[in-house]
Write an enzyme that holds these catalytic residues in place. Structure first.
Site, mmCIF file in Angstrom:
data_model
loop_
_atom_site.group_PDB
_atom_site.id
_atom_site.type_symbol
_atom_site.label_atom_id
_atom_site.label_comp_id
_atom_site.label_asym_id
_atom_site.label_seq_id
_atom_site.Cartn_x
_atom_site.Cartn_y
_atom_site.Cartn_z
ATOM 1 N N LYS A 16 -6.662 -2.885 -17.831
ATOM 2 C CA LYS A 16 -7.339 -3.386 -16.315
ATOM 3 C C LYS A 16 -7.659 -5.010 -15.702
ATOM 4 O O LYS A 16 -6.662 -5.500 -15.841
ATOM 5 C CB LYS A 16 -8.738 -2.642 -16.368
ATOM 6 C CG LYS A 16 -9.494 -2.998 -15.053
ATOM 7 C CD LYS A 16 -10.522 -2.291 -14.769
ATOM 8 C CE LYS A 16 -11.373 -2.881 -13.202
ATOM 9 N NZ LYS A 16 -10.652 -1.774 -12.020
ATOM 10 N N LYS A 53 -1.388 12.612 -4.879
ATOM 11 C CA LYS A 53 -2.408 12.882 -6.426
ATOM 12 C C LYS A 53 -1.514 13.970 -7.707
ATOM 13 O O LYS A 53 -0.371 14.450 -7.497
ATOM 14 C CB LYS A 53 -3.377 13.716 -6.030
ATOM 15 C CG LYS A 53 -4.469 12.744 -5.157
ATOM 16 C CD LYS A 53 -5.963 12.433 -6.040
ATOM 17 C CE LYS A 53 -6.403 12.254 -5.170
ATOM 18 N NZ LYS A 53 -7.933 11.291 -5.119
ATOM 19 N N TRP A 84 -14.399 15.753 -8.123
ATOM 20 C CA TRP A 84 -14.443 14.332 -8.653
ATOM 21 C C TRP A 84 -15.659 13.969 -9.902
ATOM 22 O O TRP A 84 -16.085 13.006 -10.584
ATOM 23 C CB TRP A 84 -14.524 13.101 -7.562
ATOM 24 C CG TRP A 84 -12.769 13.171 -6.948
ATOM 25 C CD1 TRP A 84 -11.895 13.711 -7.226
ATOM 26 C CD2 TRP A 84 -12.982 12.667 -5.627
ATOM 27 N NE1 TRP A 84 -11.286 13.505 -6.398
ATOM 28 C CE2 TRP A 84 -11.726 12.973 -5.255
ATOM 29 C CE3 TRP A 84 -14.511 11.517 -5.127
ATOM 30 C CZ2 TRP A 84 -10.756 11.956 -4.330
ATOM 31 C CZ3 TRP A 84 -13.114 10.612 -3.640
ATOM 32 C CH2 TRP A 84 -12.185 10.900 -3.652
ATOM 33 N N GLU A 104 -5.663 11.092 9.128
ATOM 34 C CA GLU A 104 -5.573 9.782 8.807
ATOM 35 C C GLU A 104 -4.121 10.798 9.768
ATOM 36 O O GLU A 104 -3.761 11.732 10.030
ATOM 37 C CB GLU A 104 -4.476 10.262 7.616
ATOM 38 C CG GLU A 104 -3.313 8.584 7.095
ATOM 39 C CD GLU A 104 -2.245 9.090 7.668
ATOM 40 O OE1 GLU A 104 -1.952 8.164 7.772
ATOM 41 O OE2 GLU A 104 -1.621 10.125 7.246
ATOM 42 N N HIS A 123 -5.218 0.970 4.207
ATOM 43 C CA HIS A 123 -4.228 0.739 2.898
ATOM 44 C C HIS A 123 -3.601 -0.566 2.346
ATOM 45 O O HIS A 123 -3.495 -1.282 1.316
ATOM 46 C CB HIS A 123 -3.826 1.590 1.975
ATOM 47 C CG HIS A 123 -4.172 2.798 2.332
ATOM 48 N ND1 HIS A 123 -4.476 4.140 3.613
ATOM 49 C CD2 HIS A 123 -5.858 3.766 1.302
ATOM 50 C CE1 HIS A 123 -5.974 4.522 3.073
ATOM 51 N NE2 HIS A 123 -5.903 4.943 1.365
HETATM 52 N N1 GLN Z 1 -17.573 7.192 3.770
HETATM 53 C C1 GLN Z 1 -16.612 6.779 2.900
HETATM 54 C C2 GLN Z 1 -15.973 5.058 2.869
HETATM 55 O O1 GLN Z 1 -15.588 5.119 3.951
HETATM 56 C C3 GLN Z 1 -15.647 7.755 2.633
HETATM 57 C C4 GLN Z 1 -13.907 7.169 1.499
HETATM 58 C C5 GLN Z 1 -12.595 7.963 1.139
HETATM 59 O O2 GLN Z 1 -12.153 9.017 2.530
HETATM 60 N N2 GLN Z 1 -12.013 8.944 0.111
HETATM 61 O O3 GLN Z 1 -15.549 4.707 2.258
#
Ligand code: GLN
Ligand code: ZN
Length: 761
Positions: A20, A114, A564, A668, A697
């Protein structure tokens, strides 16, 4: 030759997360390419040395990657999209490789997805050109490793079938396979000529549902790629479950089959027992868990090996982890803060390798040779089971006494809608964000210092309050309708709750690669889950006290928390999910008592937990939906419940989404285009939808017209009162200037469309 121990892949991030640090220094222009290569080679070397030390007989090489092994494979076959030609050094350069993963000024990155049902992301291959063998990477690394490993080195290659399955928009996948086959053949031939003994070809796609046509293509491909080999042997490696077409796979012209006896144990064992395992072939037994952290039940594992031994002679057996160890942190040795009974029961990558060694010793020399280890492991197990917090009678009773009504909100959406509308009085197309605001280096620093005790509780609290106040001010200025507190107190949306809830432990160094240089530290869910005090009320109510506009209470949903985390295995996931759901439910109740009118329960990981085999999906979706509904079931009618999912791939889960009784769902919509809107319309989804009108992103500030387009298209099939306007995910990783600029345009766009709706011509 006796039974061997083999490994499938070792974590790329070492204990110090050196990779990293090297990568990030290189990307910031502070480390030359040459130094990056040298540094990376040292990490690889250290990993080889270590596996030798652990007594592993067959050691993976080429499992290491600068970013991702799927990207490595695409790159190796020259599948570099044209848009990266402009990158300095050209398409074959390391700069182009990184640009594919991260984007460059003029070229957006390749998509990231993923890896099967894990939380590891791979870079999606794009086939713009015909593939060719640009470099024989496995051979290069094999030769580099030779000095240390001799012939123990086993190049690891992603198989053609899986590679094609993971590729993007392939018009003709059979054609793609037939283009790849000669290249794999050449690559393997070169390995053969170099005297390589074994190569591991990873084909995890063989555990997903496969059609007849795919099975035929698989046969043809493997015939072609192996046809001119002389000495080189192939271990066809599968993982993440049992084979979906055992009879077809087992007749492939390879020398060994690696099967998962952790996740797919029952079915894979049944196949072995019912069919003849082909004589002379090797069997890789995935005997210890490469994905979860609990110590193996050694006695039970030994019995399994004895059962398998009836079908495959010992000298044809390899003991190995169920999958690559990249899904585990490196070692439990750094976890000195954990309760000893828990610590003793944990196995990360290194401890898994040690388990293999014990199992191998028992098989070779009899159980008496490992008597001490077996006793120690029984004791550990016993102590772990007795550990405080594992079973909380109050939690169990609460689950047992749940009634059907607890999974339902008290009134229907139609009525809730009226009550919420009068309480919130929001305009048409209300604007909001998903939760997090940019986390500056300062925020991360203060949090780290707080953890280390260099900043005291009060200072930390004041700092977070300042951030919240600033964030509210910014949002009011931008003119958003529903505000958020910004999530500055959260390092990670799951680890944060893991830290607050009982039944979880968090590690100090339990990092797992998520993508590229990004790592996560999944909490360890070992006991019954409950909430001993409010987790978010302080920050949310503070934020709400600063503004007249509604501030959303921000929570992570039970399914995402499970997906997770490293989760206990002694009770069903469904039960664990309900326990978490009740804790969230309690939190919602407290937020409501404190006057919060909107609550968002995020479920971005719901989809990735979808089982790989279709026949298992219904069960998963049913408990996942139940858990969500249990979490929000006690919410008052006048409280508006939101949920968020980052993606738009709802093909086979839209009914489940519909069954989640949130009032607003944000998804999205920028990258997926109209598909998402149509699938909601087709489903007859009647509640509200927050359209993620721009892609967070990318650092790019979106054009008003692009965002407007999405809304206009949605208005063709959905009612205006159903639509919300928001970015497609949290803003955590963006720069504040980008965020402000983008949100201003988003709000402007919403106002414009709102006007035309209010004053139709
Ligand atoms: N509430 C979270 C954020 O805004 C949602 C993150 C996500 O969807 N991975 O960071
Ligand atoms: Zn998201």
């Amino acid at each position: 030759m006796a039974m061997q121990i083999s490994n499938l892949g070792y974590p790329r991030m070492d204990r110090e997360r050196t990779l990293k640090k090297l990568l990030e220094a290189h990307w910031q222009g502070q480390l030359s390419e040459k130094d990056l290569l040298t540094g990376a080679a040292q990490i690889e070397q250290a990993h080889w040395d270590k596996q030798i030390e652990f007594g592993i007989d067959i050691i993976p090489v080429g499992d290491f990657s600068f970013y991702d092994h799927v990207l490595d494979t695409a790159f190796m076959f020259g599948l570099v999209p044209k848009r990266f030609q402009e990158v300095e050094g050209g398409t074959g350069s390391l700069a182009a490789y990184f640009a594919m993963a991260r984007g460059s000024t003029n070229a957006p990155a390749c998509a990231m997805k993923k890896w099967f049902d894990t939380n590891y992301h791979y870079i999606v291959p794009e086939w713009e050109n015909k593939p060719y063998l640009a470099q024989n990477r496995p051979l290069q690394v094999y030769l580099r490793a030779q000095q240390t490993l001799g012939t123990k080195g086993k190049p690891v290659i992603l198989g053609p079938f899986t590679f094609v399955k993971l590729s993007k928009n392939l018009a003709n996948w059979r054609q793609a396979l037939s283009e790849l086959a000669p290249l794999y053949a050449q690559l393997l031939r070169e390995l053969d000529e170099a005297g390589v003994t074994w190569v591991q070809i990873d084909e995890p796609a063989l555990v997903t549902d496969m059609t007849e046509e795919e099975a035929v293509a698989l046969q043809e491909t493997y015939k072609e790629i192996t046809k001119s080999l002389t000495g080189l042997k192939i271990m066809l490696q599968t993982y993440f479950g049992s084979l979906s077409r055992y009879e077809d796979v087992i007749t492939l012209p390879v020398d060994g089959f690696g099967l998962d006896f952790v996740q797919g144990s029952r079915d894979n064992l049944r196949y072995l027992e019912q069919n003849n395992f082909p004589a002379g072939k090797y069997l890789g037994i995935g005997i210890v868990d490469g994905r979860n952290v609990w110590q193996s039940n050694l006695r039970e594992r030994l019995n399994l090996i004895y059962r398998i031994e009836k079908y495959v002679p010992l000298d044809r057996i390899w003991l190995q982890p169920s999958c690559s160890l990249i899904h585990l942190p490196v070692t439990t040795a750094d976890e000195t803060q954990l309760p000893p009974a828990l610590h003793a029961a944990l196995r990360f990558a290194d401890e898994r390798l040690a388990e293999l060694k014990i199992l191998a010793r028992a098989v070779k020399h009899g159980e008496t040779a490992v008597a001490d280890e077996l006793i120690a492991s029984d004791r550990t197990q016993h102590a772990f089971e007795q550990m405080p917090g594992r079973v909380e009678p109050a939690v169990r009773t609460r689950i047992e006494t749940l009634k059907e009504d607890d999974f339902k909100r008290s009134v229907t959406f139609v009525e809730r809608k009226v009550q919420q509308a009068s309480r919130l009085s929001l305009p048409l197309l209300p604007t909001t964000t998903i939760g997090s605001f940019p986390q500056t280096a300062e925020v991360r620093q203060i949090r780290a210092r707080f953890r280390k005790g260099q900043v005291d509780e009060k200072q930390y609290r004041d700092f977070i309050r300042c951030q919240i106040a600033e964030c509210i001010k910014i949002q009011e200025e931008i003119g958003l309708d529903v505000l958020v507190h910004g999530e500055f107190e959260r390092n990670d949306m799951v680890e944060y709750f893991g830290n607050k809830l009982r039944g979880f432990a968090v590690t100090v160094n339990g990092w797992v690669q998520s993508y590229g240089s990004r790592c996560v530290k999944p909490p360890i869910l070992y006991g019954d889950v409950w909430r001993d005090s409010p987790m978010t009320v302080e920050e949310i109510t503070y934020a709400q006290s600063l503004t007249q506009r509604p501030v959303k209470g921000m929570l992570t949903g039970p399914v995402t928390i499970i997906n997770w985390s490293f989760v206990r295995e002694d009770i069903e996931r469904e039960q664990v999910a309900y326990q978490i759901a009740l804790a969230i439910r309690d939190e919602i109740n407290d937020l409501e008592k404190n006057g919060i009118s909107i609550i968002q329960v995020d479920e971005p990981a719901l989809r990735e937990g979808l089982p790989l085999k279709v026949r298992e999906r219904e069960h998963y979706l049913s408990w996942a939906v139940n858990a969500f509904n249990l979490a929000i079931g006690g919410t008052r009618p006048e409280t508006q419940v939101h949920t968020h999912m980052c993606y738009a791939e709802f093909e086979n889960i839209i009914q489940a989404i519909d069954a989640m009784d949130a009032d607003v769902i944000s998804v999205e919509a920028a990258r997926s285009g109209a598909d998402i809107i149509e699938s909601f319309a087709r489903q007859g989804y009647s509640r509200a939808i927050g359209l993620g009108v721009y892609d967070v992103h990318s650092p790019r500030v979106p054009e008003i017209a692009e965002m407007e387009n999405i809304i206009r298209r949605a208005l063709e099939v959905l009612d205006p009162s159903q639509l919300w306007v928001n970015p497609d995910c949290g803003l955590k990783t963006r720069k504040i200037e980008e965020v402000v600029a983008a949100l201003r345009r988003m709000v402007q766009m919403a106002h414009r469309v709102r006007q035309t709706l209010n004053n139709p011509k």
